[in-house]
Scaffold this motif. Structure first.
Motif, short mmCIF file in Angstrom:
data_model
loop_
_atom_site.label_atom_id
_atom_site.label_comp_id
_atom_site.label_asym_id
_atom_site.label_seq_id
_atom_site.Cartn_x
_atom_site.Cartn_y
_atom_site.Cartn_z
N GLN A 106 41.83 30.99 35.68
CA GLN A 106 43.12 30.30 35.56
C GLN A 106 43.28 29.83 34.12
O GLN A 106 43.70 30.61 33.28
CB GLN A 106 43.24 29.20 36.60
N CYS A 107 42.87 28.61 33.78
CA CYS A 107 42.96 28.25 32.35
C CYS A 107 41.94 29.04 31.55
O CYS A 107 42.11 29.24 30.34
CB CYS A 107 42.78 26.75 32.14
N GLY A 108 40.86 29.47 32.20
CA GLY A 108 39.86 30.32 31.53
C GLY A 108 38.78 29.57 30.79
O GLY A 108 37.85 30.20 30.28
N PHE A 109 38.88 28.25 30.73
CA PHE A 109 37.91 27.51 29.91
C PHE A 109 36.48 27.64 30.44
O PHE A 109 35.54 27.78 29.68
CB PHE A 109 38.31 26.03 29.83
N CYS A 110 36.34 27.63 31.75
CA CYS A 110 34.99 27.71 32.34
C CYS A 110 34.49 29.14 32.43
O CYS A 110 33.31 29.37 32.70
CB CYS A 110 35.01 27.10 33.75
N CYS A 117 34.44 23.89 37.30
CA CYS A 117 35.78 24.46 37.11
C CYS A 117 36.78 23.47 37.65
O CYS A 117 36.64 23.01 38.78
CB CYS A 117 35.90 25.80 37.85
N ARG A 118 37.79 23.14 36.85
CA ARG A 118 38.76 22.16 37.34
C ARG A 118 40.00 22.83 37.92
O ARG A 118 40.91 22.15 38.37
CB ARG A 118 39.16 21.21 36.21
N CYS A 119 40.05 24.17 37.89
CA CYS A 119 41.28 24.85 38.29
C CYS A 119 41.20 25.59 39.62
O CYS A 119 42.14 25.56 40.40
CB CYS A 119 41.68 25.89 37.26
N THR A 120 40.14 26.32 39.85
CA THR A 120 40.21 27.38 40.88
C THR A 120 39.79 26.96 42.28
O THR A 120 40.08 27.67 43.23
CB THR A 120 39.29 28.56 40.50
S1 FES Z 1 39.65 28.31 35.29
FE1 FES Z 1 40.19 26.41 34.35
S2 FES Z 1 38.34 25.27 34.33
FE2 FES Z 1 37.87 27.03 35.50
#
Ligand code: FES
Ligand code: FES
Length: 168
Positions: A100-104, A136-139
């Motif tokens: 998602q945001c891709g950070f992790c 991961c804060r998104c998925t």
């Molecule tokens: S995809 Fe956003 S923190 Fe994992």
């Protein structure tokens, strides 16, 4: 190999005395400008800085370069093939909606890589446990676990190489 050398994504680098004192994360991001490895917490808590050292996952924010000499490091930049083809784990993350945001994601991919190197057919619970040090804060994690399972299945069914592209 020089005693103060390290291999990163198949390429050897000689470290200066000053560089021996910085962390692997700082060396990757600021010296080599390999910014795919992310700095989430710099405290060893989030897993976003995970890279591979001699086939083991390490948190690069907690590793001094002085401890990395003689080792072979693989980062997310070393996963794709020299021709730019994504590694099967990277492809599975994209195809499973695990980014998602891709950070992790870089740290997740590296942890998944270490898991599948030692256990090519992990069950879901084993995947969950192997990835739990990566936040991961998104998925909500389900798609990430799906992605690791999909990667394992494709590697087996299509007889794909698990090896990071920079090592093949
Ligand atoms: S995809 Fe956003 S923190 Fe994992
Ligand atoms: S940045 Fe290294 S564990 Fe969070």
């Amino acid at each position: 190999m020089n005693k103060n050398s390290v291999t990163i994504n198949g390429k050897e680098y000689t470290l200066s005395d000053e560089q021996l004192d910085i962390t692997l994360l700082t060396y990757l991001r600021e010296v080599l400008v390999l910014t795919g490895t992310k700095n989430g917490c710099e405290k060893g808590l989030c897993g976003s800085c995970t890279v591979i050292a001699d086939n083991k996952a390490v948190r690069s924010c907690r590793m001094a370069m002085s401890k990395m000499t003689g080792k072979s490091i693989v980062t997310i930049e070393g996963m794709e093939s020299p021709d730019g083809t994504l590694h099967p784990i990277q492809k599975a993350f994209l195809d499973s909606g695990a980014v998602q945001c891709g950070f992790c994601t870089p740290g997740m991919v590296m942890s998944a890589y270490v898991l599948l190197l030692s256990n090519p057919e992990p069950d879901r619970e084993t995947v969950r446990k192997a990835m739990r040090g990566n936040l991961c804060r998104c998925t909500g994690y389900q798609q990430i676990i799906d992605a690791v399972e999909l990667a394992a299945k494709r590697i087996k069914d299509q007889n794909l190489s698990i090896l990071a592209g920079c090592l093949s």
